[in-house]
Scaffold this motif. Structure first.
Motif, PDB file in Angstrom:
ATOM      1  N   ILE A  34       0.636  -1.198   0.123  1.00  0.00           N
ATOM      2  CA  ILE A  34      -0.107   0.007   0.040  1.00  0.00           C
ATOM      3  C   ILE A  34       0.988   1.376   0.083  1.00  0.00           C
ATOM      4  N   ALA A  35       1.997   1.255   0.671  1.00  0.00           N
ATOM      5  CA  ALA A  35       2.895   2.363   0.904  1.00  0.00           C
ATOM      6  C   ALA A  35       3.364   2.692  -0.622  1.00  0.00           C
ATOM      7  N   SER A  36       3.676   1.697  -1.213  1.00  0.00           N
ATOM      8  CA  SER A  36       4.479   1.860  -2.319  1.00  0.00           C
ATOM      9  C   SER A  36       3.262   2.496  -3.367  1.00  0.00           C
ATOM     10  N   MET A  37       2.099   2.152  -3.179  1.00  0.00           N
ATOM     11  CA  MET A  37       1.203   2.730  -4.233  1.00  0.00           C
ATOM     12  C   MET A  37       0.554   3.817  -3.667  1.00  0.00           C
ATOM     13  N   ILE A  38       1.197   4.579  -2.722  1.00  0.00           N
ATOM     14  CA  ILE A  38       0.200   5.502  -2.004  1.00  0.00           C
ATOM     15  C   ILE A  38      -0.151   6.615  -3.160  1.00  0.00           C
ATOM     16  N   VAL A  39       0.673   7.093  -4.070  1.00  0.00           N
ATOM     17  CA  VAL A  39       0.437   8.217  -4.887  1.00  0.00           C
ATOM     18  C   VAL A  39      -0.789   7.949  -5.942  1.00  0.00           C
ATOM     19  N   LEU A  40      -1.050   6.506  -5.981  1.00  0.00           N
ATOM     20  CA  LEU A  40      -2.292   6.164  -6.857  1.00  0.00           C
ATOM     21  C   LEU A  40      -3.510   5.952  -6.254  1.00  0.00           C
ATOM     22  N   MET A  41      -3.402   6.067  -4.753  1.00  0.00           N
ATOM     23  CA  MET A  41      -4.657   5.987  -4.076  1.00  0.00           C
ATOM     24  C   MET A  41      -5.935   6.874  -4.361  1.00  0.00           C
ATOM     25  N   PRO A  42      -7.167   6.445  -4.495  1.00  0.00           N
ATOM     26  CA  PRO A  42      -8.125   7.454  -4.895  1.00  0.00           C
ATOM     27  C   PRO A  42      -8.641   8.272  -3.848  1.00  0.00           C
ATOM     28  N   MET A 187      -3.547  13.642   4.165  1.00  0.00           N
ATOM     29  CA  MET A 187      -3.008  12.275   5.064  1.00  0.00           C
ATOM     30  C   MET A 187      -4.275  11.638   5.788  1.00  0.00           C
ATOM     31  N   LEU A 188      -5.535  12.314   5.374  1.00  0.00           N
ATOM     32  CA  LEU A 188      -6.688  11.749   6.048  1.00  0.00           C
ATOM     33  C   LEU A 188      -7.615  11.112   5.390  1.00  0.00           C
ATOM     34  N   VAL A 189      -7.370  11.232   4.018  1.00  0.00           N
ATOM     35  CA  VAL A 189      -8.327  10.621   3.026  1.00  0.00           C
ATOM     36  C   VAL A 189      -8.314   9.202   3.072  1.00  0.00           C
ATOM     37  N   PRO A 190      -9.199   8.480   3.033  1.00  0.00           N
ATOM     38  CA  PRO A 190      -9.231   7.008   3.091  1.00  0.00           C
ATOM     39  C   PRO A 190      -8.769   5.966   1.916  1.00  0.00           C
ATOM     40  N   GLY A 191      -7.994   6.467   1.164  1.00  0.00           N
ATOM     41  CA  GLY A 191      -7.373   5.708   0.185  1.00  0.00           C
ATOM     42  C   GLY A 191      -6.668   4.543   0.490  1.00  0.00           C
ATOM     43  N   SER A 192      -5.915   4.383   1.270  1.00  0.00           N
ATOM     44  CA  SER A 192      -5.029   3.284   1.827  1.00  0.00           C
ATOM     45  C   SER A 192      -5.999   2.230   2.443  1.00  0.00           C
ATOM     46  N   THR A 193      -6.714   3.113   3.288  1.00  0.00           N
ATOM     47  CA  THR A 193      -7.684   1.963   3.962  1.00  0.00           C
ATOM     48  C   THR A 193      -8.548   1.174   3.248  1.00  0.00           C
ATOM     49  N   SER A 194      -9.153   1.932   1.932  1.00  0.00           N
ATOM     50  CA  SER A 194     -10.084   1.483   1.107  1.00  0.00           C
ATOM     51  C   SER A 194      -9.353   0.149   0.420  1.00  0.00           C
ATOM     52  N   LEU A 195      -7.942   0.444   0.248  1.00  0.00           N
ATOM     53  CA  LEU A 195      -7.194  -0.808  -0.716  1.00  0.00           C
ATOM     54  C   LEU A 195      -6.990  -1.842   0.308  1.00  0.00           C
TER      55      LEU A 195
END
Length: 241
Positions: A34-42, A187-195
């Motif tokens: 997830i950290a490696s793809m963080i810039v792609l998180m929606p 840093m609050l948006v739930p992109g990483s949490t969603s993935l």
């Protein structure tokens, strides 16, 4: 090929992380991927989608929502392709999670991330410190508020303070309030949490675990949008900045 970019990113990230966990050292596999793809998180796209839906912009909100969901699905598919392919080859990644992390690791990550976001947003030199300060402040308010009152309230308070600060800055300095608003909530948006929700549901084949994580995502989204709305009510932006 552009439609497959997220899938390819998931394949590369998942494959490299699994290979390192197999041959080099144990890793917290999902976190590294997830950290490696963080810039792609929606995450921001999800937040904007729900914000537009609550503002009755149904067409654009629905389009953003399904676009964000499609991105999440493609990242998940790519990651699972890599992990399953390695499993078929007989490779077993060694997974290990180290929690909690020392304070210096957390703060080092926050400062590094805030600088990275300043670079990602292509901030001008005079705005780098402001963007970094907004990102750090948003994270810290959410963290402290979450410790005292619970995670959703922490996110709400952070979004509220950042929105008021951004609108106030726009009125005071006649400059874009987005210089504070966007990095403050990034840093609050739930992109990483969603993935992570999708990865857990697919890996464990456990609908209950996926549902619990999905509820967390919805709570964060609602708290974030509520903070943005209340902040704009307390101090409306007088101009489109």
């Amino acid at each position: 090929m552009r439609e497959a970019d997220e899938v390819l990113a998931g394949v590369v990230a998942g494959g490299l992380a699994a290979l390192v966990a197999t041959f080099v050292a144990p890793l917290n596999l999902n976190t590294v991927v997830i950290a490696s793809m963080i810039v792609l998180m929606p995450g921001m796209a999800l937040t904007n989608a729900f914000s537009e839906l609550t503002s009755q912009h149904l067409i654009s909100g629905t389009a953003r929502l399904f676009g964000a969901l499609a991105t999440l699905l493609k990242l998940t598919v790519g990651t699972m392709i890599a992990l399953i392919a390695l499993q078929l080859l007989g490779l077993e990644p060694q997974v290990r999670a180290l929690r909690p992390q020392p304070a210096w690791v957390e703060w080092g990550a926050v400062v590094t991330a805030s600088w990275a976001f300043a670079a990602l947003f292509r901030s001008g030199r005079r705005d780098i410190a402001l963007v970094m300060a907004a990102a750090i402040a948003g994270y810290q308010i959410s963290r402290l508020g979450g410790q005292w009152l619970g995670s959703p309230i922490g996110v709400f308070l952070s979004a509220l303070v950042i929105t008021v600060a951004g609108n106030g800055y726009a009125q005071w300095r006649n400059r874009p309030g987005a210089l504070i608003r966007v990095p403050g909530i990034i840093m609050l948006v739930p992109g990483s949490t969603s993935l992570r929700t999708l990865l857990v549901a697919v890996q464990q084949q456990d609908v209950v675990a996926g549902q619990q994580a999905a509820i967390t995502v919805v709570n964060v989204l609602l708290a974030l949008i509520a903070g943005l709305l209340v902040g704009n009510l307390l101090l409306p932006a007088r101009r489109s900045l």
